[in-house]
Design an enzyme around this catalytic site. Sequence first.
Site, PDB file in Angstrom:
ATOM      1  N   SER A 142      -0.394  57.282   4.261  1.00 13.27           N
ATOM      2  CA  SER A 142      -0.933  57.064   2.912  1.00 13.27           C
ATOM      3  C   SER A 142       0.125  56.359   2.084  1.00 13.27           C
ATOM      4  O   SER A 142       1.327  56.555   2.312  1.00 13.27           O
ATOM      5  CB  SER A 142      -1.248  58.417   2.261  1.00 13.27           C
ATOM      6  OG  SER A 142      -1.559  58.232   0.892  1.00 13.27           O
ATOM      7  N   TYR A 155       1.563  66.856   0.302  1.00  9.89           N
ATOM      8  CA  TYR A 155       0.850  65.846   1.097  1.00  9.89           C
ATOM      9  C   TYR A 155       1.724  64.599   1.230  1.00  9.89           C
ATOM     10  O   TYR A 155       1.869  64.047   2.328  1.00  9.89           O
ATOM     11  CB  TYR A 155      -0.464  65.548   0.379  1.00  9.89           C
ATOM     12  CG  TYR A 155      -1.302  64.413   0.912  1.00  9.89           C
ATOM     13  CD1 TYR A 155      -2.180  64.608   1.984  1.00  9.89           C
ATOM     14  CD2 TYR A 155      -1.262  63.151   0.307  1.00  9.89           C
ATOM     15  CE1 TYR A 155      -2.987  63.563   2.447  1.00  9.89           C
ATOM     16  CE2 TYR A 155      -2.067  62.114   0.758  1.00  9.89           C
ATOM     17  CZ  TYR A 155      -2.924  62.318   1.825  1.00  9.89           C
ATOM     18  OH  TYR A 155      -3.723  61.289   2.267  1.00  9.89           O
TER      19      TYR A 155
END
Length: 253
Positions: A142, A155
Amino acid sequence: MRGLDQKPVIVTGGASGIGKAIGLRLGEEGARVAIFDMNEKGAEAAAAEIRQKGGEAWAYKVDITDYAAVARAVDAFEKAAGQVYGLVNNAGWDEAKPFIQTEPDFWKKVIDINLYGPLNLTHVVARRLAEQGAGRVVSISSDAGRVGSSGEAVYSAAKGGVIAFMKTMAREFARKGVTFNTICPGPTDTPLLASVDASGGGRLTEALTKAIPMRRLAQPDDYPGMVAFFLSDDASFITGQTISVSGGLSMHG
Ligand SMILES: NC(=O)c1ccc[n+]([C@@H]2O[C@H](COP(=O)([O-])OP(=O)(O)OC[C@H]3O[C@@H](n4cnc5c(N)ncnc54)[C@H](O)[C@@H]3O)[C@@H](O)[C@H]2O)c1
């Protein structure tokens, strides 16, 4: 894409969103696709759609945080489709909240899925790829792992870990015919983004869209081309690379 025909490729999280789009595209390219997902019905539906469109696909109910379950599913896929050639570490999960409001149980869940998942799959698959002297691993990280993302501290840490893990694997396997590359999506119109933004009433999505130079959220179909490229023969001299597919949200030299 050259070199994907009849190659057995595993896509984790292939029941939904980005992973589903990747599975469909790989099926079109002629790959033998395994959908690994803990959503059994979704995995079966995705595999059925690939088959309907003329491809070959198998569905396996797997929790990627469970090493033994991952090893069993890889064995089952190899029995059905032949020696695995490609792995797409795509499954991921998060819930947006400020770090200070999170607890160790939540951190563990985020790290288990987003970092241990790719570790488990790669550990089981990479040695098999090295034995045959050829193979490809592509991880979906990401932009959060490159530049951070407010409300996604743990995350982001896990996704940054995936990038560093792929680079290290690329070095360890550079002379074994196996490549490791990473794709970093930006905000993408999938159930994951909808659930991350659930408490914000869409405000997060609106703010993110404004921050993207191309002024739109990504769609799942924005990624499969880059995945297929990294898996293809054309990418045989590319390893340890990280590329953002995010409408210019982050630009790296
Ligand atoms: N959607 C975004 O905005 C966005 C942005 C950047 C990166 N990503 C990354 O892209 C990847 C795909 O995300 P998406 O948006 O398509 O999500 P999604 O929620 O639509 O799909 C994720 C899939 O992973 C599966 N999954 C989750 N945990 C699992 C587990 N433990 N074992 C097996 N399967 C599991 C889910 O069942 C689901 O089918 C993820 O790695 C995510 O972190 C997404």
